[in-house]
Structures are given as structure tokens and as C-alpha cells.
Design a protein around this motif. Structure first.
Motif, PDB file in Angstrom:
ATOM      1  N   GLU A 127     112.298  36.055 -49.962  1.00  0.00           N
ATOM      2  CA  GLU A 127     112.397  35.062 -51.028  1.00  0.00           C
ATOM      3  C   GLU A 127     112.866  35.688 -52.338  1.00  0.00           C
ATOM      4  N   GLN A 155     114.477  30.266 -59.040  1.00  0.00           N
ATOM      5  CA  GLN A 155     114.747  29.706 -57.714  1.00  0.00           C
ATOM      6  C   GLN A 155     116.122  29.055 -57.663  1.00  0.00           C
ATOM      7  N   SER A 158     118.701  31.825 -57.446  1.00  0.00           N
ATOM      8  CA  SER A 158     118.747  32.396 -56.102  1.00  0.00           C
ATOM      9  C   SER A 158     119.488  31.468 -55.136  1.00  0.00           C
ATOM     10  N   SER A 159     119.201  30.169 -55.214  1.00  0.00           N
ATOM     11  CA  SER A 159     119.869  29.195 -54.334  1.00  0.00           C
ATOM     12  C   SER A 159     121.368  29.153 -54.595  1.00  0.00           C
ATOM     13  N   HIS A 162     123.014  32.272 -53.016  1.00  0.00           N
ATOM     14  CA  HIS A 162     123.097  32.158 -51.556  1.00  0.00           C
ATOM     15  C   HIS A 162     124.098  31.084 -51.126  1.00  0.00           C
TER      16      HIS A 162
END
Length: 196
Positions: A127, A155, A158-159, A162
Motif C-alpha cells: 500500500e 492515497q 498513489s492511485s 499506478h
């Protein structure tokens, strides 16, 4: 250590390095006891003297790749820059590593947990890997934000990273590397501008 222990550690390392080499070059799908053993110069039966199964070997590779990603990101950036530029540079280094080694990305983020198993530490690392090396910079950029808001921004970041990597690695969208780099960096900059 006695000679027998040294030899056992050496052979064990050959198998780990061979598995990592296969994942780097051909991806997780090419990882088998036979392929690893051939690469290491031993028989598959010998591999099972050192590892319960191929999944236990894969877990070791997984842990080492986590460390390798972070070392690569740190080696590609200069710590003297201001926090915003550090986030941009480290983000690009992170993406660049996985563009170079898509098989490692597949293992770290796409391989099914039921195949490799999991531990609480592994789940946390998975994570956090996108932002693990940026903790200091994010603290400076998001200072003054409430903890829940800062967590949400991390978050989202990070999303976004990716999402870019998945589209580029799987579909080659965009198909031009420099265009990908420009879009990637512009998106990071826009995200940071909106997050201040």
C-alpha cells in the motif's frame, strides 16, 4: 560460519538471484522451479532442498524488490531540492524503474495474493510503496492539512501513479515514451498545485 553453511547460503542466493533475474527479464509468468534452477545452474530438485515451493522463493524476491525500488528512487534524486520538486523527481524515478522492469511491477502490484500469500507487513509495504520514499516531502507539502485530508491526498497520489503505470505498461498509452513522461510529470505538477 562453517564451510557447509557458507555453501548453503551461496546456493540459496543463486536461486534468489536467478528468480529475480527471470522476473526482471520475462515476468512472473516465466517463473517456475525448472526455469529458476536452470538459470542458477542446478536441478529443480535441488531448489526444493532450499525452498518449500516457488511461492516461498517469490516472497523473498518480493521483499528484496521493495528495497530495490526505494534505493533506486533515492539514487535518482538529489535531496537538496525543495519538497515539491522532490515529489516530482521521485515520482518519475519510481515510474522509470517499473517501466524498465515491468515484471517487477507485475509481482509487486498485480500478482494475486492467494498465489504469493501475505503478511501484515507485506500488505502495508504494498500500500505504501508509491509514497514510502516521499514521506518527508509530503509532510512539508501537506503541513497544515488535517490528518484525514493529508492521508486522502497521499492515497489519491498513489492511485494516480499506478493508473499511469498500468495504462503505459499494459496498453502503451501513450505509445511514445517522451509523451508519457511529459503527461506523467504534468499530472504530478497539477496534482501538487491543487493539493497545496
Amino acid at each position: 560460519m562453517d564451510n557447509k553453511t557458507i555453501q548453503e547460503e551461496r546456493v540459496r542466493r543463486y536461486f534468489i538471484d536467478s528468480a529475480k533475474s527471470i522476473i526482471r527479464g520475462e515476468g512472473v509468468a516465466a517463473l517456475s522451479a525448472r526455469n529458476v534452477a536452470n538459470e542458477a545452474g542446478y536441478s529443480a530438485a535441488t531448489l526444493y532442498n532450499y525452498f518449500k515451493d516457488i511461492n516461498s522463493l517469490m516472497k523473498i524476491c518480493l521483499g528484496e524488490f521493495f528495497d530495490e525500488v526505494n534505493e533506486f528512487v533515492e539514487s535518482q534524486t538529489k535531496s537538496s531540492k525543495e519538497p515539491r520538486q522532490m515529489v516530482i523527481d521521485k515520482s518519475w524515478a519510481f515510474a522509470k524503474y517499473f517501466i524498465q522492469y515491468p515484471g517487477i511491477y507485475e509481482l509487486l502490484f498485480l500478482e494475486k495474493i492467494r498465489v504469493i500469500g501475505t503478511t501484515p507487513e507485506l500488505t502495508i509495504k504494498t500500500e505504501e510503496i508509491s509514497i514510502q520514499s516521499l514521506t518527508k516531502e509530503f509532510e512539508l507539502i501537506f503541513q497544515g492539512k488535517q490528518l484525514t485530508e493529508a492521508t486522502l491526498l497521499k492515497q489519491m497520489y498513489s492511485s494516480m501513479i499506478h493508473g499511469f503505470l498500468l495504462m503505459y505498461l499494459n496498453k502503451r498509452i501513450p505509445d511514445d515514451f517522451m509523451e508519457f513522461k511529459n503527461r506523467f510529470n504534468q499530472s504530478i505538477e497539477k496534482f501538487l498545485d491543487m493539493s497545496w
